[in-house]
Design an enzyme around this catalytic site. Structure first.
Site, PDB file in Angstrom:
ATOM      1  N   GLU A 116       0.828  -1.209   0.000  1.00  0.00           N
ATOM      2  CA  GLU A 116       0.000   0.000   0.000  1.00  0.00           C
ATOM      3  C   GLU A 116       0.863   1.259   0.000  1.00  0.00           C
ATOM      4  O   GLU A 116       0.459   2.299  -0.518  1.00  0.00           O
ATOM      5  CB  GLU A 116      -0.920  -0.011   1.231  1.00  0.00           C
ATOM      6  N   HIS A 165       7.466 -26.861   0.716  1.00  0.00           N
ATOM      7  CA  HIS A 165       6.703 -27.923   0.065  1.00  0.00           C
ATOM      8  C   HIS A 165       5.565 -27.337  -0.776  1.00  0.00           C
ATOM      9  O   HIS A 165       4.594 -28.022  -1.073  1.00  0.00           O
ATOM     10  CB  HIS A 165       6.157 -28.883   1.130  1.00  0.00           C
ATOM     11  N   LYS A 216     -13.912   1.967  -3.007  1.00  0.00           N
ATOM     12  CA  LYS A 216     -14.756   2.368  -1.867  1.00  0.00           C
ATOM     13  C   LYS A 216     -15.991   3.111  -2.359  1.00  0.00           C
ATOM     14  O   LYS A 216     -17.114   2.843  -1.925  1.00  0.00           O
ATOM     15  CB  LYS A 216     -13.973   3.326  -0.947  1.00  0.00           C
TER      16      LYS A 216
END
Ligand code: PA5
Length: 476
Positions: free
Chosen positions: A303, A332, A446
């Site tokens: 960010e 793994h 938003k």
């Protein structure tokens, strides 16, 4: 440069940043950073240092000075809460949740919530439902006894929809079960001292509240009441955490990149990205306790540095993509890709030299070499051998990596680590020439959410949405 075997060269409880395998001497010229490249960056680094120091002095970057705050009010509220609550639920998202979670995972028992109250040191169980997933929230509410629960509503802006949604639900649940008069006992708030809807609600309903200092953004707020209140409630020594941060402040206040681990890490990542095509930055924690630090770093790096425009308004599209990995688990899962896939990554390993527990494998099956070699050896020895082996194998394949070593994982060393990463990020922002403290790219999403949820004032966005919906859809 120190040898790569000297993990604890600084001695005591200081963390170290070992960057040998970022350098060309180890991974080759096309992938490793040369001293000449670091030297060429020196004038720019000196300028960024001056700018940051100047802004700090003028009070424009208050996160720098958080290690020196008075924590009395935070500790007092934490003790009040811990004295009555069996459950502590933090309602917050992004920077208002990731720091608190990182502190909890690093410094508390890995199964804190499963322990008896006595084994928890009398501290509440801790919950961080940092998503508006209805199954998650409803499931949590089913599992707790409201009478013994305190909700900590954390939003710096005071208006983040996800947090407000959770607050409304918690408030209604408490009101229905225990009556309106019980709200004050069961809800505390952490928000801006003046601005935002939550502050208005605090004043109206008289909640106990702490302040996020103005000028400290969410992802730089772990050392404010955002991180410190839940930490203190769960029994973490927050003064020790801040002492560790202050120790790192002493080290990172130095202008010389070669003496400053945060600046050096920023310069190396910046050069790796812009000169060597390392567009991905993996943080691989070889300790369960540090897995959520890698998550917190993921937000901080992404960010802060992922920006379209530089400070002069030019389109630059900066930022490495941060990836979280956990060792040995991801050996793994991910390491095959890191070894043989595109050579477009740097790795930063997090390593703990001395774990809290000594777990030794028993001797058995002497006739089987592949089993018996483990007998008498410790799990700490195994996980750290795997960390060393992975970084060596990567180095041999020309894949650059650095390593941050914590002598132990405790409040003091964690304080150093989190402070270092914040300074590293702020400094990297300066190298890229962007503002690491804003997040304009999350705004549009938003606004569109508000329109979809029929928030008054967003009718124009709603029309935009309707126009998009009219277009043909490609769905199978
Ligand atoms: O780092 C940031 O600024 C963001 O991730 C915020 O923390 C997040 O959006 C939540 O914001 P607020 O604390 O205002 O609810």
């Amino acid at each position: 440069m120190k040898g790569w075997r000297d993990a604890d060269w600084q001695g005591g409880m200081r963390i170290s940043y070992d960057f040998n395998f970022m350098m060309d001497e180890y991974v080759g010229r096309s992938d490793g950073i040369t001293r000449a490249e670091l030297d060429a960056l020196r004038p720019r680094a000196a300028k960024v240092h001056e700018e940051l120091a100047g802004k700090r002095k003028s009070g424009a970057l208050p996160f720098f000075d958080l290690p020196y705050q008075d924590t009395a009010a935070i500790k007092a509220l934490a003790e009040e809460i811990a004295a009555t609550a069996d459950n502590f639920i933090l309602l917050g998202i992004g920077g208002s949740a990731l720091g608190p979670v990182a502190l909890q995972t690093a410094l508390r028992h890995p199964y804190h919530n499963l322990l008896t109250k006595k084994a928890r040191g009398g501290r509440p169980r801790m919950f961080y439902p940092d998503n508006v997933d209805p199954d998650l929230f409803a499931g949590m509410m089913e599992a707790i006894d409201l009478k013994k629960t305190v909700f900590d509503v954390v939003t710096k802006s005071g208006g983040t929809s996800e947090t407000v949604a959770h607050f409304l639900l918690a408030r209604e649940a408490v009101t229905k079960a225990l009556g309106k008069a019980a709200l004050r006992e069961h809800i505390v708030c952490v928000t801006d001292p003046e601005k935002g809807n939550l502050r208005k609600i605090v004043k109206k309903e008289k909640y106990r509240a702490l302040e996020v200092p103005p000028g400290v953004g969410g992802r730089f707020s772990v050392f404010t009441p955002v991180g410190l209140l839940p930490a203190a409630v769960s029994g973490i020594d927050i003064d020790e955490l801040l002492a560790g941060a202050a120790d790192m402040d002493n080290r990172t206040a130095k202008g010389d990149v070669w003496e400053n681990p945060a600046y050096m890490a920023a310069c190396l990542q910046y050069l790796a990205d812009t000169k060597k095509g390392k567009r991905i930055s993996v943080m691989m924690a070889y300790a369960h306790g540090l897995r959520d630090v890698a998550d917190w770093y993921r937000q901080l790096w992404a960010e802060s540095l992922g920006k379209k425009l530089d400070l002069a308004g030019r389109v630059v599209h900066t930022g490495q993509t941060p990836v979280k990995a956990v060792g040995a688990t991801d050996q793994h899962s991910q390491v095959q890709l890191y070894m043989e896939g595109p050579n477009d990554k740097t790795l930063t390993f997090l390593r703990v030299e001395k774990f809290r527990e000594e777990v030794v494998m028993p001797r058995a099956f002497r006739e089987m070499d592949g089993v018996s070699f483990l007998g008498g050896k410790s799990l700490a020895g195994l996980i750290n051998a795997e960390q060393s082996a992975t970084e060596l194998a990567l180095m041999k394949a020309g894949r650059p990596s650095a390593r941050i070593t914590l002598p132990e994982l405790n409040a003091y060393t964690l304080g150093q680590l989190l402070y270092m990463m914040q300074v590293q990020t702020a400094f990297a922002g300066g190298l890229y020439g962007i503002n690491p403290f804003d997040q304009p790219g999350v705004e549009e999403g938003k606004l569109l959410t508000y329109a979809m949820m029929d928030r008054p004032g967003y009718e124009e966005k709603k029309r935009e949405l309707d126009a998009i919906k009219k277009k043909d859809g490609y769905v199978v």
